[in-house]
Motif scaffolding. Structure first.
Motif, PDB file in Angstrom:
ATOM      1  N   ALA A 140       0.750  -1.172  -0.160  1.00  0.00           N
ATOM      2  CA  ALA A 140       0.013   0.142   0.134  1.00  0.00           C
ATOM      3  C   ALA A 140       0.831   1.226  -0.177  1.00  0.00           C
ATOM      4  CB  ALA A 140      -0.869  -0.206   1.194  1.00  0.00           C
ATOM      5  N   GLU A 141       0.101   2.360  -0.444  1.00  0.00           N
ATOM      6  CA  GLU A 141       0.995   3.650  -0.634  1.00  0.00           C
ATOM      7  C   GLU A 141       1.231   4.174   0.827  1.00  0.00           C
ATOM      8  OE1 GLU A 141       0.658   7.882  -2.838  1.00  0.00           O
ATOM      9  OE2 GLU A 141      -0.738   6.201  -3.341  1.00  0.00           O
TER      10      GLU A 141
ATOM     11  N   GLY B 267       9.949   8.651  -1.683  1.00  0.00           N
ATOM     12  CA  GLY B 267       8.946   9.596  -2.125  1.00  0.00           C
ATOM     13  C   GLY B 267       8.202   9.813  -0.671  1.00  0.00           C
ATOM     14  N   ASN B 268       8.994   9.709   0.293  1.00  0.00           N
ATOM     15  CA  ASN B 268       8.289  10.052   1.500  1.00  0.00           C
ATOM     16  C   ASN B 268       8.818  11.356   2.247  1.00  0.00           C
ATOM     17  OD1 ASN B 268       6.553   7.516   3.019  1.00  0.00           O
ATOM     18  ND2 ASN B 268       8.671   6.833   2.231  1.00  0.00           N
ATOM     19  N   ASN B 269       8.108  12.198   3.060  1.00  0.00           N
ATOM     20  CA  ASN B 269       8.530  13.286   3.533  1.00  0.00           C
ATOM     21  C   ASN B 269       8.909  12.896   4.960  1.00  0.00           C
ATOM     22  OD1 ASN B 269       7.300  15.001   1.628  1.00  0.00           O
ATOM     23  ND2 ASN B 269       5.427  14.658   2.358  1.00  0.00           N
TER      24      ASN B 269
ATOM     25  N   LEU C  28      22.029  -4.544  19.189  1.00  0.00           N
ATOM     26  CA  LEU C  28      21.788  -3.008  18.851  1.00  0.00           C
ATOM     27  C   LEU C  28      20.387  -3.261  17.795  1.00  0.00           C
ATOM     28  CD1 LEU C  28      22.637  -0.068  18.722  1.00  0.00           C
ATOM     29  CD2 LEU C  28      23.810  -0.826  16.271  1.00  0.00           C
ATOM     30  N   LYS C  29      19.409  -2.870  18.244  1.00  0.00           N
ATOM     31  CA  LYS C  29      17.969  -2.790  17.727  1.00  0.00           C
ATOM     32  C   LYS C  29      17.518  -1.715  16.955  1.00  0.00           C
ATOM     33  CE  LYS C  29      16.415  -6.846  20.817  1.00  0.00           C
ATOM     34  NZ  LYS C  29      16.062  -7.766  19.881  1.00  0.00           N
ATOM     35  N   LYS C  30      16.356  -2.000  16.462  1.00  0.00           N
ATOM     36  CA  LYS C  30      15.607  -0.984  15.794  1.00  0.00           C
ATOM     37  C   LYS C  30      14.281  -1.074  16.455  1.00  0.00           C
ATOM     38  CE  LYS C  30      16.258  -3.118  12.127  1.00  0.00           C
ATOM     39  NZ  LYS C  30      16.033  -3.441  10.784  1.00  0.00           N
ATOM     40  N   ALA C  31      13.808   0.127  16.659  1.00  0.00           N
ATOM     41  CA  ALA C  31      12.246   0.072  17.354  1.00  0.00           C
ATOM     42  C   ALA C  31      11.285   0.843  16.676  1.00  0.00           C
ATOM     43  CB  ALA C  31      12.242   0.629  18.889  1.00  0.00           C
ATOM     44  N   ALA C  32      10.109   0.575  16.620  1.00  0.00           N
ATOM     45  CA  ALA C  32       9.026   1.195  15.540  1.00  0.00           C
ATOM     46  C   ALA C  32       7.891   1.280  16.298  1.00  0.00           C
ATOM     47  CB  ALA C  32       8.879   0.446  14.275  1.00  0.00           C
ATOM     48  N   TRP C  33       7.037   2.374  15.986  1.00  0.00           N
ATOM     49  CA  TRP C  33       5.689   2.661  16.547  1.00  0.00           C
ATOM     50  C   TRP C  33       4.913   1.689  15.832  1.00  0.00           C
ATOM     51  CZ3 TRP C  33       2.221   6.182  13.509  1.00  0.00           C
ATOM     52  CH2 TRP C  33       1.082   6.321  14.140  1.00  0.00           C
ATOM     53  N   ASP C  34       4.036   1.025  16.664  1.00  0.00           N
ATOM     54  CA  ASP C  34       2.981   0.140  16.165  1.00  0.00           C
ATOM     55  C   ASP C  34       2.326   0.460  14.910  1.00  0.00           C
ATOM     56  OD1 ASP C  34       4.000  -1.802  18.217  1.00  0.00           O
ATOM     57  OD2 ASP C  34       2.009  -1.454  19.208  1.00  0.00           O
ATOM     58  N   GLY C  35       2.022   2.002  15.017  1.00  0.00           N
ATOM     59  CA  GLY C  35       1.261   2.356  13.562  1.00  0.00           C
ATOM     60  C   GLY C  35       2.097   2.725  12.539  1.00  0.00           C
ATOM     61  N   MET C  36       3.204   2.305  12.651  1.00  0.00           N
ATOM     62  CA  MET C  36       4.055   2.861  11.460  1.00  0.00           C
ATOM     63  C   MET C  36       3.788   1.895  10.139  1.00  0.00           C
ATOM     64  SD  MET C  36       8.220   3.009  10.955  1.00  0.00           S
ATOM     65  CE  MET C  36       9.088   3.510   9.366  1.00  0.00           C
ATOM     66  N   LYS C  37       3.543   0.501  10.507  1.00  0.00           N
ATOM     67  CA  LYS C  37       3.706  -0.477   9.494  1.00  0.00           C
ATOM     68  C   LYS C  37       2.323  -0.134   8.665  1.00  0.00           C
ATOM     69  CE  LYS C  37       1.723  -4.080  12.682  1.00  0.00           C
ATOM     70  NZ  LYS C  37       1.956  -2.949  14.116  1.00  0.00           N
ATOM     71  N   ASP C  38       1.078   0.467   9.025  1.00  0.00           N
ATOM     72  CA  ASP C  38      -0.029   0.627   8.681  1.00  0.00           C
ATOM     73  C   ASP C  38       0.035   1.969   7.766  1.00  0.00           C
ATOM     74  OD1 ASP C  38      -1.227  -1.699   9.353  1.00  0.00           O
ATOM     75  OD2 ASP C  38      -1.948  -1.008  11.221  1.00  0.00           O
ATOM     76  N   LYS C  39       0.674   2.955   8.562  1.00  0.00           N
ATOM     77  CA  LYS C  39       0.755   4.529   7.823  1.00  0.00           C
ATOM     78  C   LYS C  39       1.880   4.346   6.967  1.00  0.00           C
ATOM     79  CE  LYS C  39       0.374   9.270   9.485  1.00  0.00           C
ATOM     80  NZ  LYS C  39       0.210  10.034  10.469  1.00  0.00           N
TER      81      LYS C  39
ATOM     82  N   PRO D 184       3.661   1.908   4.852  1.00  0.00           N
ATOM     83  CA  PRO D 184       4.006   0.305   4.954  1.00  0.00           C
ATOM     84  C   PRO D 184       5.225  -0.157   4.098  1.00  0.00           C
ATOM     85  CG  PRO D 184       2.340   0.698   3.531  1.00  0.00           C
ATOM     86  CD  PRO D 184       2.253   2.043   4.602  1.00  0.00           C
ATOM     87  N   ALA D 185       5.700   1.118   3.089  1.00  0.00           N
ATOM     88  CA  ALA D 185       6.934   0.729   2.119  1.00  0.00           C
ATOM     89  C   ALA D 185       7.905   1.102   3.041  1.00  0.00           C
ATOM     90  CB  ALA D 185       6.804   1.448   0.969  1.00  0.00           C
ATOM     91  N   ALA D 186       7.753   2.281   3.649  1.00  0.00           N
ATOM     92  CA  ALA D 186       8.952   2.661   4.583  1.00  0.00           C
ATOM     93  C   ALA D 186       9.219   1.787   5.735  1.00  0.00           C
ATOM     94  CB  ALA D 186       8.736   4.032   5.261  1.00  0.00           C
ATOM     95  N   TYR D 187       8.047   1.105   6.263  1.00  0.00           N
ATOM     96  CA  TYR D 187       8.311   0.209   7.343  1.00  0.00           C
ATOM     97  C   TYR D 187       8.842  -1.016   7.102  1.00  0.00           C
ATOM     98  CZ  TYR D 187       7.185  -3.079  11.159  1.00  0.00           C
ATOM     99  OH  TYR D 187       7.268  -3.902  12.003  1.00  0.00           O
ATOM    100  N   CYS D 188       8.694  -1.430   5.713  1.00  0.00           N
ATOM    101  CA  CYS D 188       9.111  -2.567   5.298  1.00  0.00           C
ATOM    102  C   CYS D 188      10.648  -2.584   5.027  1.00  0.00           C
ATOM    103  CB  CYS D 188       8.506  -3.027   4.067  1.00  0.00           C
ATOM    104  SG  CYS D 188       9.331  -4.309   3.042  1.00  0.00           S
ATOM    105  N   THR D 189      11.235  -1.368   4.445  1.00  0.00           N
ATOM    106  CA  THR D 189      12.506  -0.953   4.496  1.00  0.00           C
ATOM    107  C   THR D 189      13.050  -1.047   5.601  1.00  0.00           C
ATOM    108  OG1 THR D 189      12.006   0.210   2.325  1.00  0.00           O
ATOM    109  CG2 THR D 189      13.954   0.423   3.425  1.00  0.00           C
ATOM    110  N   LEU D 190      12.358  -0.391   6.784  1.00  0.00           N
ATOM    111  CA  LEU D 190      13.244  -0.393   8.167  1.00  0.00           C
ATOM    112  C   LEU D 190      13.489  -1.733   8.542  1.00  0.00           C
ATOM    113  CD1 LEU D 190      13.875   1.432  10.523  1.00  0.00           C
ATOM    114  CD2 LEU D 190      11.601   0.820  11.116  1.00  0.00           C
ATOM    115  N   THR D 191      12.501  -2.694   8.355  1.00  0.00           N
ATOM    116  CA  THR D 191      12.801  -4.038   8.966  1.00  0.00           C
ATOM    117  C   THR D 191      13.923  -4.782   8.086  1.00  0.00           C
ATOM    118  OG1 THR D 191      11.167  -5.065   7.435  1.00  0.00           O
ATOM    119  CG2 THR D 191      10.236  -4.290   9.669  1.00  0.00           C
ATOM    120  N   ASN D 192      14.255  -4.232   6.897  1.00  0.00           N
ATOM    121  CA  ASN D 192      15.083  -4.945   6.090  1.00  0.00           C
ATOM    122  C   ASN D 192      16.738  -4.258   6.498  1.00  0.00           C
ATOM    123  OD1 ASN D 192      13.548  -6.649   4.486  1.00  0.00           O
ATOM    124  ND2 ASN D 192      13.080  -5.087   3.150  1.00  0.00           N
ATOM    125  N   ILE D 193      16.645  -2.992   7.001  1.00  0.00           N
ATOM    126  CA  ILE D 193      17.991  -2.415   7.195  1.00  0.00           C
ATOM    127  C   ILE D 193      18.518  -3.184   8.280  1.00  0.00           C
ATOM    128  CG2 ILE D 193      18.721  -0.267   8.081  1.00  0.00           C
ATOM    129  CD1 ILE D 193      16.608   1.203   6.761  1.00  0.00           C
TER     130      ILE D 193
END
Length: 316
Positions: A22-23, A54-56, A250-261, A263-272
């Motif tokens: 999703a966009e 393409g994100n702000n 050394l972890k990454k943490a994310a807001w629970d709402g990030m994956k829905d708001k 999704p592409a950036a969140y997917c990339t974050l989990t790959n980094i």
């Protein structure tokens, strides 16, 4: 790894069902900035990646302990450097409240503790054993500390508990908090010319290990609960009588709402997933090469396209 696999499976299911991720929302992804170079550069690298998608992006200066509450509440979207030794307690407390989650580990292995450059060991050959410190305390004494040794700990907001450890292990040292990471490097640099013994807080990965070879003091081995249960560690009447984890995460943490708001950036974050050398290079660009963090991030990204592109392309 288990979390990453689950996230990848969920992403694949979404793609299979809709044909694409999703966009992302046009709202800015807010990224926190702290007070050490690798975190600042890394956060800017990730921001540049998101912008290329393409994100702000917006950056906010945030306390390195309070940031987990900010992530949990959605005031910021993520945290790129969750160090086990420095921030594990604050991170776990936020996890228990809910609202944020583990977004995966970096490949990097961390350590944070009392440290000295190798010339110090020449004057105190019993090191790295912590029991040698009291015999050598006079070598670290300054007018500020009198007959006690001086240990320069990290900034107060890093919560390294150097004072508590010195008391718990009956060390003849006065613990002083540095105002910034730069003050730690200045302390080592000032001692280098005369090879004056110096004891400071340090961590890996960062650029310093390449500039000043040294060692961590070997305190009693970390036990889970050493910061909460006096029964842990050698002093049964005190907390913080253990060293920090020698192979910390050394972890990454994310807001629970990030994956829905986003999704592409969140997917990339989990790959980094950055490595020790990659993170050390980020810090070096600022602390040694004297680039501004934004310029350092752009240079690092340009030099590491082959690393970054797969993270992004898997989520397009």
């Amino acid at each position: 790894m288990k979390l990453k696999n689950l996230l990848s499976a969920a992403t694949m299911a979404a793609v299979a069902g809709s044909g694409a991720i999703a966009e992302d929302s046009s709202d800015p992804i807010v990224i926190p900035i702290h007070n050490w170079s690798s975190q600042i550069v890394m956060s800017n690298v990730v921001g540049l990646i998101f912008e290329e998608m393409g994100n702000n992006v917006e950056y906010v200066t945030t306390d390195s302990q309070a940031v987990y509450e900010s992530v949990r509440l959605g005031d910021v979207a993520l945290e790129m450097e969750v160090w086990e030794g420095a921030f594990g307690a604050s991170y776990r407390a936020a996890l228990e409240k809910g609202g944020l989650h583990d977004a995966g580990d970096h490949d990097a292995v961390t350590r944070e503790d009392w440290w000295y450059p190798m010339w110090t060991k020449e004057s105190c050959p019993g090191l790295p054993d912590w029991t040698a410190l009291n015999d050598c305390a006079h070598l670290f004494a300054t007018p500020e500390t009198g007959d006690k040794g001086r240990y320069l700990d990290g900034p107060v907001d890093w919560l390294k508990h150097g004072k508590e450890r010195a008391e718990a292990l009956d060390l003849n040292f006065t613990v002083i908090n540095a105002g910034s990471a730069a003050a730690l490097w200045a302390e080592i640099g000032a001692a280098e010319a005369d090879k004056k013994p110096v004891l400071v807080f340090n961590w890996t990965p960062n650029f310093a290990e390449a500039v000043w070879p040294g060692e961590f003091v070997e305190f009693p081995v970390w036990e889970d609960g050493c910061d909460k249960d006096p029964a842990k560690g050698p002093n049964k009447d005190a907390l913080y009588d253990c060293g920090n984890p020698a192979k910390g995460y050394l972890k990454k943490a994310a807001w629970d709402g990030m994956k829905d708001k986003w999704p592409a950036a969140y997917c990339t974050l989990t790959n980094i997933s950055f490595t020790n050398p990659q993170i050390a290079e980020m810090a070096k660009l600022v602390d040694t090469d004297e680039l501004e963090p934004e310029d350092a991030a752009a240079e690092w990204l340009d030099n590491n396209r082959s690393v970054v592109e797969p993270w992004m392309s898997a989520c397009s």
